[in-house]
Design a protein around this motif. Structure first.
Motif, PDB file in Angstrom:
ATOM      1  N   LEU A 106      -2.164   0.197  -9.363  1.00  0.00           N
ATOM      2  CA  LEU A 106      -3.361   1.028  -9.447  1.00  0.00           C
ATOM      3  C   LEU A 106      -3.746   1.529  -8.059  1.00  0.00           C
ATOM      4  O   LEU A 106      -3.689   0.776  -7.089  1.00  0.00           O
ATOM      5  N   ARG A 107      -4.144   2.750  -8.019  1.00  0.00           N
ATOM      6  CA  ARG A 107      -4.653   3.318  -6.780  1.00  0.00           C
ATOM      7  C   ARG A 107      -5.926   2.570  -6.391  1.00  0.00           C
ATOM      8  O   ARG A 107      -6.732   2.212  -7.242  1.00  0.00           O
ATOM      9  N   PHE A 108      -6.077   2.257  -5.152  1.00  0.00           N
ATOM     10  CA  PHE A 108      -7.234   1.559  -4.584  1.00  0.00           C
ATOM     11  C   PHE A 108      -7.244   0.057  -4.888  1.00  0.00           C
ATOM     12  O   PHE A 108      -8.235  -0.614  -4.617  1.00  0.00           O
ATOM     13  N   ALA A 109      -6.179  -0.486  -5.479  1.00  0.00           N
ATOM     14  CA  ALA A 109      -6.108  -1.934  -5.751  1.00  0.00           C
ATOM     15  C   ALA A 109      -4.842  -2.487  -5.119  1.00  0.00           C
ATOM     16  O   ALA A 109      -3.804  -1.820  -5.090  1.00  0.00           O
ATOM     17  N   ASP A 110      -4.925  -3.717  -4.617  1.00  0.00           N
ATOM     18  CA  ASP A 110      -3.740  -4.358  -4.052  1.00  0.00           C
ATOM     19  C   ASP A 110      -2.672  -4.575  -5.118  1.00  0.00           C
ATOM     20  O   ASP A 110      -1.485  -4.413  -4.865  1.00  0.00           O
ATOM     21  N   SER A 111      -3.094  -4.997  -6.310  1.00  0.00           N
ATOM     22  CA  SER A 111      -2.136  -5.232  -7.381  1.00  0.00           C
ATOM     23  C   SER A 111      -2.877  -5.377  -8.700  1.00  0.00           C
ATOM     24  O   SER A 111      -4.100  -5.484  -8.745  1.00  0.00           O
ATOM     25  N   VAL A 112      -2.099  -5.397  -9.758  1.00  0.00           N
ATOM     26  CA  VAL A 112      -2.563  -5.792 -11.083  1.00  0.00           C
ATOM     27  C   VAL A 112      -1.755  -7.030 -11.433  1.00  0.00           C
ATOM     28  O   VAL A 112      -0.548  -7.083 -11.178  1.00  0.00           O
ATOM     29  N   SER A 113      -2.431  -8.033 -11.986  1.00  0.00           N
ATOM     30  CA  SER A 113      -1.693  -9.230 -12.361  1.00  0.00           C
ATOM     31  C   SER A 113      -2.034  -9.631 -13.786  1.00  0.00           C
ATOM     32  O   SER A 113      -3.075  -9.254 -14.325  1.00  0.00           O
ATOM     33  N   LEU A 114      -1.126 -10.391 -14.370  1.00  0.00           N
ATOM     34  CA  LEU A 114      -1.332 -10.934 -15.706  1.00  0.00           C
ATOM     35  C   LEU A 114      -0.925 -12.395 -15.671  1.00  0.00           C
ATOM     36  O   LEU A 114       0.091 -12.747 -15.054  1.00  0.00           O
ATOM     37  N   SER A 115      -1.713 -13.237 -16.315  1.00  0.00           N
ATOM     38  CA  SER A 115      -1.430 -14.674 -16.377  1.00  0.00           C
ATOM     39  C   SER A 115      -1.299 -15.111 -17.830  1.00  0.00           C
ATOM     40  O   SER A 115      -2.053 -14.640 -18.691  1.00  0.00           O
TER      41      SER A 115
END
Length: 124
Positions: A106-115
């Motif tokens: 995502l733009r403006f985010a370090d990452s997207v994560s899922l757990s």
């Protein structure tokens, strides 16, 4: 004697794979970051110092690497679920969790994560 629970943590396993549904994601491998936690009873290993009495984190890691590097995934949920299956596969595993980060998704985010988590006591 109470059972001793060992916690194996595989931290920041950096791999590349095809993940996503956009054209550039389908055509180009992306970096992902995997963190895994595995709980198991370590009494035998603690008392024997014998590798056959312990979970082999190297074997687990090699299976994760093989899965990730040789497959394509549309969804982070699917990839995370398959890694969790590997982490929780051994009969000794009482609990396992996997978190996978997709940096720059995502733009403006370090990452997207899922757990996702597995618990032997809460099988669905």
């Amino acid at each position: 004697m109470r059972p001793e629970i060992a916690i194996i943590r595989i931290k920041n396993l950096r791999l590349r794979t095809f993940i996503g549904i956009k054209d550039d994601e389908i055509q180009n491998k992306q970096d992902i970051l995997i963190n895994t936690e595995i709980h198991y009873c370590a009494n035998k290993a603690r008392n024997s110092d014998n590798m056959d009495d312990a979970l082999n984190y190297r074997t687990i890691t090699k299976k994760i690497i093989e899965l990730v590097e040789h497959n394509r995934f549309n969804l982070l949920e699917n990839l995370t679920g398959q890694v969790l299956n590997i982490a929780s596969d051994h009969a000794w595993v009482e609990f396992a969790s996997v978190e996978i980060d997709k940096p720059h998704a995502l733009r403006f985010a370090d990452s997207v994560s899922l757990s996702l988590c597995y618990s032997k006591n809460n099988k669905m």
